[in-house]
Design an enzyme around this catalytic site. Sequence first.
Site, PDB file in Angstrom:
ATOM      1  N   TRP A 103     -34.574 -37.679  -8.177  1.00  9.93           N
ATOM      2  CA  TRP A 103     -35.038 -38.228  -9.454  1.00  9.93           C
ATOM      3  C   TRP A 103     -34.322 -39.524  -9.809  1.00  9.93           C
ATOM      4  O   TRP A 103     -34.938 -40.453 -10.339  1.00  9.93           O
ATOM      5  CB  TRP A 103     -34.897 -37.172 -10.556  1.00  9.93           C
ATOM      6  N   ASP A 172     -31.038 -38.906 -17.786  1.00 12.96           N
ATOM      7  CA  ASP A 172     -32.175 -38.016 -17.585  1.00 12.96           C
ATOM      8  C   ASP A 172     -31.626 -36.595 -17.636  1.00 12.96           C
ATOM      9  O   ASP A 172     -30.942 -36.148 -16.724  1.00 12.96           O
ATOM     10  CB  ASP A 172     -32.823 -38.311 -16.233  1.00 12.96           C
ATOM     11  N   LYS A 196     -38.838 -27.765 -18.517  1.00 14.19           N
ATOM     12  CA  LYS A 196     -37.820 -26.995 -17.818  1.00 14.19           C
ATOM     13  C   LYS A 196     -36.972 -26.162 -18.782  1.00 14.19           C
ATOM     14  O   LYS A 196     -36.707 -25.006 -18.530  1.00 14.19           O
ATOM     15  CB  LYS A 196     -36.926 -27.926 -16.989  1.00 14.19           C
TER      16      LYS A 196
END
Length: 361
Positions: A103, A172, A196
Amino acid sequence: MSKRIYNFNPGPAALPLSVLEEIQATFLDFAGTGMSITEVSHRSKPFDAIINDAVTRVKRLLGIGDDFKVLFVQGGASMQFAMVPMNLLPDGKSADYVNTGTWSTKAIKETKILGKTVNVAASSEDRNFAYIPKELSLDPNAAYVHITSNNTIKGTQWADFPDTKGVPIVSDMSSDILSRPLDMSKFGLIYAGAQKNIGPAGVCMVIVKNDLLEKANTGLPSMLAYKTYADSNSLYNTPPCFTIYAIDLVLKWLEETIGGLEKMDAVNREKAALLYDLFDASSFYNGTADADSRSLMNVTFRLPSEDLEKRFVEEATKNDLGGLKGHRSVGGCRASIYNAMSMEGIQALVDFMKEFERTNG
């Protein structure tokens, strides 16, 4: 109620059962409107109360005041890979990025696509992202330092955030947002896809400091400018009302049932320890992350062979333990144990793993 499994999927992931039950109970008649939350206008007073309550709860949980804005943005965390540099990285300046996996690699790529200057301050790619780097080559003049706080694929997590000497951290936190207390003085912006740890898919929560908003780049398309969301209370266009409603219920659960982030952190540490202690006592299960970089959210591991891993996932599924297959890019196995995963679920997994090792080891 029909049978429910223990859901170890990495996202969309498990939600607290009490939240799902409240959604079920109010789905056809939300707040006495005679309409479902999926039908209520985003301009209505009932929804206005929901989004305002969600903002208030986020601020209370994180211990922040009016120096931060809480925004609800569509496009997921993936859109934030571009929105962050578009808004926060002026021409002529660079930003530091720490590369700890898939990511952060994508975040770096999107920043470069925009023609922006990236300094990769550290990377753990040399060992296939099995650890969090300790030595960072930071630029004191950087616009920000970008960090992926938890790496879902490789199962690593920042236990402590670095001292950036006043340069704001942009993080993030899609997979560990609101899982532990944070020193918010270090952060200029946090973004987190909801699916999530805080709700269903459909929205990305952005927590941004006002001073960064005030000096953000101008001349951007409206939907790609943080100021648009800040000035409209995230109501510039129709937001995903149902997702925000569900997030508000999860925030309420975190506050009123769990008792806040310190208690949530203690529970999460206890859950993760059950699995990591099993790995450390076994030669059959091998964790993929270095011990000092282990994630409390995504526990990644290998078995002695790929055939055994396939059988493990199949038998676990038959035993109502779902979502244990590793990410397609790396294989292996993974247990995602976000806030909503119960201690009972972890114990059921540990018991299954011990029995599987006994019969296959």
